[in-house]
Design a protein around this motif. Structure first.
Motif, short mmCIF file in Angstrom:
data_model
loop_
_atom_site.label_atom_id
_atom_site.label_comp_id
_atom_site.label_asym_id
_atom_site.label_seq_id
_atom_site.Cartn_x
_atom_site.Cartn_y
_atom_site.Cartn_z
N LEU A 179 0.83 -1.20 0.00
CA LEU A 179 0.00 0.00 0.00
C LEU A 179 0.87 1.25 0.00
O LEU A 179 0.61 2.21 -0.73
N VAL A 180 1.91 1.20 0.84
CA VAL A 180 2.83 2.35 0.88
C VAL A 180 3.45 2.56 -0.48
O VAL A 180 3.54 3.69 -0.98
N ALA A 181 3.88 1.46 -1.11
CA ALA A 181 4.49 1.58 -2.43
C ALA A 181 3.53 2.23 -3.41
O ALA A 181 3.90 3.10 -4.20
N THR A 182 2.25 1.81 -3.35
CA THR A 182 1.27 2.36 -4.28
C THR A 182 1.01 3.84 -4.03
O THR A 182 0.93 4.63 -4.96
N ILE A 183 0.90 4.21 -2.76
CA ILE A 183 0.64 5.62 -2.45
C ILE A 183 1.79 6.48 -2.95
O ILE A 183 1.58 7.51 -3.59
N ILE A 184 3.01 6.05 -2.65
CA ILE A 184 4.17 6.81 -3.09
C ILE A 184 4.20 6.91 -4.61
O ILE A 184 4.47 7.97 -5.18
N PHE A 185 3.89 5.80 -5.24
CA PHE A 185 3.92 5.76 -6.68
C PHE A 185 2.91 6.74 -7.27
O PHE A 185 3.23 7.53 -8.16
N ALA A 186 1.69 6.73 -6.76
CA ALA A 186 0.67 7.66 -7.25
C ALA A 186 1.08 9.09 -6.98
O ALA A 186 0.91 9.98 -7.82
N PHE A 187 1.66 9.31 -5.80
CA PHE A 187 2.11 10.66 -5.45
C PHE A 187 3.14 11.15 -6.46
O PHE A 187 3.07 12.28 -6.94
N LEU A 188 4.09 10.29 -6.77
CA LEU A 188 5.16 10.70 -7.67
C LEU A 188 4.67 10.94 -9.09
O LEU A 188 5.12 11.85 -9.77
N LEU A 189 3.72 10.12 -9.52
CA LEU A 189 3.15 10.32 -10.85
C LEU A 189 2.53 11.71 -10.94
O LEU A 189 2.70 12.43 -11.91
N SER A 190 1.80 12.05 -9.88
CA SER A 190 1.15 13.34 -9.88
C SER A 190 2.16 14.47 -9.71
O SER A 190 2.06 15.52 -10.34
N TRP A 191 3.15 14.26 -8.86
CA TRP A 191 4.15 15.27 -8.56
C TRP A 191 4.92 15.66 -9.81
O TRP A 191 5.27 16.82 -10.02
N GLY A 192 5.22 14.68 -10.65
CA GLY A 192 6.06 14.96 -11.80
C GLY A 192 5.29 15.30 -13.06
O GLY A 192 5.87 15.50 -14.11
N ASP A 193 3.99 15.42 -12.96
CA ASP A 193 3.21 15.68 -14.16
C ASP A 193 3.46 17.07 -14.71
O ASP A 193 3.52 18.05 -13.97
N LEU A 194 3.58 17.18 -16.01
CA LEU A 194 3.80 18.48 -16.62
C LEU A 194 2.67 18.86 -17.55
O LEU A 194 2.08 19.93 -17.45
N LEU A 195 2.34 17.96 -18.46
CA LEU A 195 1.39 18.28 -19.52
C LEU A 195 0.03 18.71 -18.98
O LEU A 195 -0.54 19.70 -19.41
N TRP A 196 -0.48 17.97 -18.00
CA TRP A 196 -1.80 18.30 -17.46
C TRP A 196 -1.78 19.65 -16.77
O TRP A 196 -2.63 20.49 -16.98
N ALA A 197 -0.75 19.83 -15.93
CA ALA A 197 -0.68 21.11 -15.22
C ALA A 197 -0.56 22.26 -16.21
O ALA A 197 -1.13 23.32 -16.02
N LEU A 198 0.17 22.04 -17.28
CA LEU A 198 0.37 23.10 -18.25
C LEU A 198 -0.93 23.50 -18.92
O LEU A 198 -1.25 24.67 -19.06
N CYS A 199 -1.71 22.52 -19.33
CA CYS A 199 -2.90 22.83 -20.12
C CYS A 199 -4.14 23.08 -19.29
O CYS A 199 -5.05 23.77 -19.74
N LEU A 200 -4.21 22.48 -18.11
CA LEU A 200 -5.46 22.59 -17.36
C LEU A 200 -5.44 23.70 -16.32
O LEU A 200 -6.46 23.97 -15.69
N ILE A 201 -4.28 24.31 -16.10
CA ILE A 201 -4.20 25.39 -15.11
C ILE A 201 -3.72 26.63 -15.82
O ILE A 201 -2.77 26.58 -16.61
N ASN A 202 -4.39 27.74 -15.56
CA ASN A 202 -4.00 28.97 -16.23
C ASN A 202 -3.36 29.97 -15.29
O ASN A 202 -2.34 30.56 -15.59
N ALA A 203 -3.97 30.17 -14.14
CA ALA A 203 -3.48 31.18 -13.20
C ALA A 203 -2.12 30.80 -12.68
O ALA A 203 -1.88 29.67 -12.26
N LYS A 204 -1.20 31.72 -12.69
CA LYS A 204 0.15 31.43 -12.24
C LYS A 204 0.17 30.99 -10.79
O LYS A 204 0.96 30.14 -10.39
N ALA A 205 -0.74 31.56 -9.99
CA ALA A 205 -0.75 31.23 -8.56
C ALA A 205 -1.17 29.80 -8.31
O ALA A 205 -0.98 29.28 -7.23
N LYS A 206 -1.77 29.16 -9.30
CA LYS A 206 -2.24 27.80 -9.07
C LYS A 206 -1.33 26.77 -9.70
O LYS A 206 -1.64 25.59 -9.74
N GLN A 207 -0.21 27.19 -10.23
CA GLN A 207 0.66 26.25 -10.90
C GLN A 207 1.31 25.27 -9.95
O GLN A 207 1.42 25.51 -8.76
N THR A 208 1.76 24.17 -10.54
CA THR A 208 2.46 23.19 -9.72
C THR A 208 3.96 23.41 -9.81
O THR A 208 4.44 24.15 -10.65
#
Lengths: 277, 287, 440
Positions: free
Chosen positions: A196-225
């Motif tokens: 379970l720990v492995a899965t949580i970390i894995f999901a966290f990292l997938l989300s943490w390193g995402d670029l494309l989604w954050a780029l296209c789905l977020i506009n306001a600079k204050a909400k960027q990742t």
């Protein structure tokens, strides 16, 4: 306790040191570069150790470039994604692991196949859908989109772990009067804690390193990742390596700390309570 | 009990199912439609011309080959190194937690950032590797790692092996921790050596996890985009280009929507074909 | 057992609270009495340019109470990804800026609004006459104007006059033979007995910014990428061959460029010049600001000078450089076209263009500004670049251009990496480009 010879342990520790060096080398480079001045970081040949130490890069990141916001945003998005994805995924994984029903193989394969379409083509339609329900430029929209990426992988991983817990244990618990849900939460889940720990970390990292989604789905600079913010430091004009390295250091420390915490609290905490209960 | 069970099964998977179909359904369909020139193009009309042109495109074929080589080499090394490190960390070593954290560190680097850092490391003038080579007086002129076709590809593979092996390691480690102690104790009583332990106790227990790790890692590596984008950009030429990057180029730089979508479909089919044998293996286990 | 259940419940509540938090973040859509439009520009993401733009926006808001402009910076490499995703889905910034490259694509896909009706109201042809005719070409299609030009510059050769003096070079090269000699003189080891650490020049060969820089060499030799009608590749001409081989030789035989040249993008080229690793680079007005920004010790404004792109000795070709242009566009999805037009008009009027020069050292697209504005007339850089605009042209303004250029660049890199002979590489580029052009 299985006894081992001394040579065995020497080999083990040597191998660990090699692994450590292999893993840490780029981090060393990142760390030392983040403390150099811009001039030194661009020099040829590069210096292996900073000649002049400076915190300029870090102060620039934190105060000038609004990275505090990005940091918090990333934290919120990734933690929510990871938790949700693991929770919903655990339920689904239990369903796949313990039950027989029609369309099971098909659904499982479909879940996996959903990962096979490159993100590049998915962003556009995602954008359209989110803007239709008014979730464009919101952290929630980003979380939902990222969950669809982390969920299939989480389900497959968790199912794998759950399959290693024998069904007899479930049956024993149910004979004792526990409901299915209770069995799932109290018996099976604690049994796969490392997984379970492995899965949580894995999901966290997938989300943490995402670029494309954050780029296209977020506009306001204050909400960027955070990851998005770092890539923007590499501009057409003026790429400052020391600044980028400083930001990256911060970005990579968080998952590492998180893993440490999960290891200590979740596993230790659960195992103790499970034994007691 | 059985009938109840069947419904219960559906209930358990319902939230996940809804989420995925609800959010992923439309985009997946859209991707396929786009490849046939039916959606989000200026003049929609059904045609397979993109696929036909693909087959004639030398760059596409070269990229396809690159992708196949890249995925097979990377996943193999991930498995080897991941297994080795997982076995290491499963021992009763001091400072276990410290080593575990160090072990996953490469994977905590988002792939886009990782690409940047490795680019910097292999960079010709201010790069780390060349600094060591020149300052250590091994060479007088720096090696142009990222500018030499084969080297660039190898560096990219190396960087991704480094970055991705903790994923496999983590899966295998969790699997190792689930192996009951009694089996090893029984083995000790029978006088088994370490190697025999590994092949007769460890490996059979892990078989299932290994298969899962390989499937997931393969799919992951096929989709990998960020690392190659920021590290080599596919170059020089297209010697280090993989299909995901090619899709990106055609979609966002050349604005060839149908062409990009058809590359994506080919990539998806490719992934499907590779994973089928492994899927069969896990399905066989289904009672 | 109880502890575990509590933990799960705790996590559940935390999630719920987080969700509520996020949902409330959604509710930041304020009730606007005033009109809100958004302006997106990659230069908003940069220090000096961004500041200049924000001052301009503040001035606009002051002159137009009731219109609020939301600046949206975006990184250049990410710009098209962000814009096209949003516009495709029916959204996106109301007003945005683009360089010349993707414009024809945007027009073809319908991602920019036709501005002709607005221009008619301003006086049509008369209003347009102040712009250099050439600058209107990239933004016009079928006699419809889709964007308004903001600034144009031509590429020239930027050099470090101090390094020239130290190497004993008396005059700037006029043709490519002299250029080669100058490069050789400048390539040396600055520390006696040390390795070579100074080179003549660094060309940009990475993807970013390749288009503007390399093309000038091709044109300087009298060749070009495509035939004048943009229908076919022109890479099989003797001039193209000569230019191609010249560059490959400069890198491989004469070794006058720093190693790792295949990765050099515009930032790297600026860094080389800033830290005195090279003495020259292909650049233009902004190079001075940017290079100086990398290394203030260089005293760029004093030592950096410019000269026109060299030509083939004995010839005097009409076009030997490339034009860069930034223009402003309107989103067809915009809900406030009138306000958006006001912003476009404001950003491209005389006063703003003058301010743009003062802040960023960039020439305007308006004849009236370039020919009469004091600071422009006095700038040593402006005089060189302005003259070169006459001898420069845009890269082919067709939708397939990005792909064609990439095919060329890939083959050039292959030649430099010795994967192919220069002649083979050029031939392959020629064939690939023709295949791309034949496709559509």
């Amino acid at each position: 306790m299985l006894k081992r010879q001394k040579t065995f342990w020497i080999f083990i520790y040597l191998a660990l040191v090699v692994m450590g060096l292999f893993n840490l080398l780029p981090f060393y480079w990142m760390l030392s570069s983040s403390f150099k001045t811009e001039g030194e970081v661009s020099s040829y040949p590069a210096t292996l150790f900073p000649q002049v130490w400076t915190l300029g890069a870090y102060s620039k990141i934190w105060f000038q470039e609004k990275f505090v916001y990005y940091f918090i945003n990333s934290l919120i998005v990734s933690m929510t994604t990871a938790t949700f994805s693991s929770l919903v995924g655990a339920f689904a994984a239990y369903g796949f692991s313990r039950f027989r029903f029609k369309g099971k193989t098909l659904t499982m394969t479909l879940f996996l196949a959903s990962q096979m379409i490159p993100g590049v083509l998915l962003v556009g339609p995602y954008f359209k859908m989110l803007s239709l329900v008014g979730l464009y430029n919101t952290l929630l929209g980003l979380i939902l989109s990222q969950i669809t990426i982390t969920l299939p992988f989480s389900i497959w991983m968790l199912k794998g772990y759950m399959d290693t817990v024998p069904v007899e244990i479930d049956q024993a618990a149910m004979v004792d009067g526990a409901s299915r849900t209770r069995t799932f939460l109290m018996v099976v889940l604690p049994g796969i804690l490392p997984g379970l720990v492995a899965t949580i970390i894995f999901a966290f990292l997938l989300s943490w390193g995402d670029l494309l989604w954050a780029l296209c789905l977020i506009n306001a600079k204050a909400k960027q990742t955070l990851t998005l913010g770092i890539t923007q430091l590499v501009g057409e004009f003026r790429t400052e390596w020391s600044t980028i390295m400083a930001a990256t250091m911060i970005a990579t420390m968080v998952p590492a700390v998180l893993y440490l915490l999960l290891q200590n609290f979740l596993i230790k905490g659960f195992t103790e309570s499970a034994v007691k209960g | 009990m059985k009938i109840h069970d069947r419904y219960k099964g559906y209930i358990f998977i319902l939230p996940a199912f809804l989420l995925l179909v609800g959010i992923l359904g439309f985009p997946a369909l859209a991707a396929i439609l786009q490849s046939f020139n039916l959606m989000w193009v200026s003049k929609p009309s059904f045609t397979v011309s993109s696929y036909v042109n693909l087959m004639k495109d030398k760059e596409f074929l070269g990229t396809l080959l690159n992708t196949m080589i890249f995925v097979s080499v990377t996943v193999s090394f991930h498995l080897l190194i991941g297994m080795g490190v997982a076995l290491l960390l499963n021992q009763e070593i001091k400072r276990r937690h410290l080593f575990r954290v160090i072990a996953i560190l490469p994977w905590t680097m988002p792939d886009v950032i990782g690409g940047l850092i490795w680019k910097f490391i292999f960079d010709t003038l201010p790069g780390f590797v060349n600094a060591v080579l020149i300052r250590g007086k091994f060479l007088t002129e720096p090696i142009d790692f990222l500018g030499t076709p084969l080297l660039s590809f190898l560096c990219f593979i190396f960087a991704e092996v480094w970055r991705g092996y903790p994923f496999v390691m983590l899966i295998l480690l969790a699997g190792l921790q689930a192996i009951p102690r009694q089996q090893y104790e029984a083995g000790a009583i029978d006088g088994a050596s370490t190697i025999q332990n590994f092949f007769y106790i460890t490996l059979p227990n892990l078989k299932y996890m290994v298969v899962i790790a390989v499937i997931l890692d393969t799919i992951w590596e096929c989709r990998l985009f960020g690392m190659v984008y920021s590290m080599t950009g596919g170059g020089p030429g297209y010697s280090s280009q993989v299909l995901s990057l090619l899709t990106y180029k055609h979609y966002f730089q050349f604005f060839n929507t149908p062409y990009a979508a058809s590359i994506a479909v080919v990539l998806a089919v490719f992934m499907l074909i590779i994973s089928i044998p492994y899927l069969r293996m896990t399905m066989r286990r289904e009672i | 057992m109880k502890g575990g259940l509590k933990m799960v419940k705790r996590i559940y509540w935390v999630c719920l609270i987080l969700m509520v938090l996020c949902l409330s973040l959604m509710g930041t859509v304020g009730r606007a009495q005033e009109v809100k439009i958004s302006y997106s520009d990659w230069q908003l993401a940069q220090d000096i340019w961004g500041r200049s733009l924000r001052e301009a926006i503040a001035e606009f808001e002051r002159l137009n109470p009731g219109i609020k402009v939301e600046p949206e910076p975006v990184a250049l490499a990410q710009r098209d990804v962000k814009f096209t995703t949003a516009i495709r889905a029916g959204s996106g910034p109301d007003v945005f800026a683009l360089d010349v490259n993707p414009v024809k694509q945007y027009i073809k896909e319908g991602w920019v609004k036709d501005l002709t009706p607005f221009i008619e109201k301003e006086g049509g042809q008369q209003w347009l006459s102040d712009f250099y005719p050439r600058t209107l070409m990239p933004v016009t299609e079928d006699n419809k104007v889709f964007g308004v030009p903001k600034n144009t510059v031509a590429m020239v050769m930027v050099y470090n006059s101090q390094l020239f003096k130290e190497a004993g070079i008396k005059s700037t090269p006029k043709n490519w033979k002299e250029f080669r000699d100058v490069c050789k003189k400048l390539t040396k080891a600055t520390k006696p007995g040390g390795p070579v650490d100074q080179w003549g020049v660094a060309f940009v060969l990475a993807k970013a910014c390749f288009d503007l820089r390399f093309s000038v060499v091709l044109r300087g030799f009298g060749g070009d990428f495509l035939t004048p009608d943009w229908k076919q590749s022109a890479l099989n001409t003797p001039e193209a061959k000569e230019a191609f081989n010249y560059v490959v030789d400069l890198i491989l035989k004469d070794k006058v460029m720093p190693p790792g040249v295949a990765q050099v993008d515009c930032n790297e080229a600026r860094r080389h010049l800033a830290f005195k690793r090279t003495a020259m680079k292909i650049g233009t007005m902004w190079s001075i600001t940017e290079v100086s920004g990398f290394n203030p010790d260089l005293r760029g404004w004093e030592v950096l000078e410019m000269f026109p792109i060299p030509q083939k000795e004995g010839t005097k070709s009409k076009i030997h450089s490339t034009l860069y242009q930034k223009s402003i566009f309107m989103n067809p999805n915009t809900k406030h076209p009138e306000a958006a037009w006001k912003l476009i008009k404001f950003l491209t009027d005389k006063k703003q263009m003058e301010k743009w020069f003062v802040d960023n050292n960039m020439l305007s697209c308006r004849k009236s500004v370039n020919d009469t504005y004091g600071p422009i007339l006095q700038s040593k850089y402006a005089s060189v670049v302005k003259k070169e605009i006459e001898y420069a042209d845009f890269l082919p303004l067709i939708p397939q251009w990005p792909e064609c250029l990439e095919a060329f660049r890939v083959n050039l890199q292959a030649a430099i990496a010795k994967q192919k002979t220069p002649d083979q590489a050029l031939k392959d580029a020629h064939e690939q480009i023709n295949a791309i052009l034949a496709r559509k």
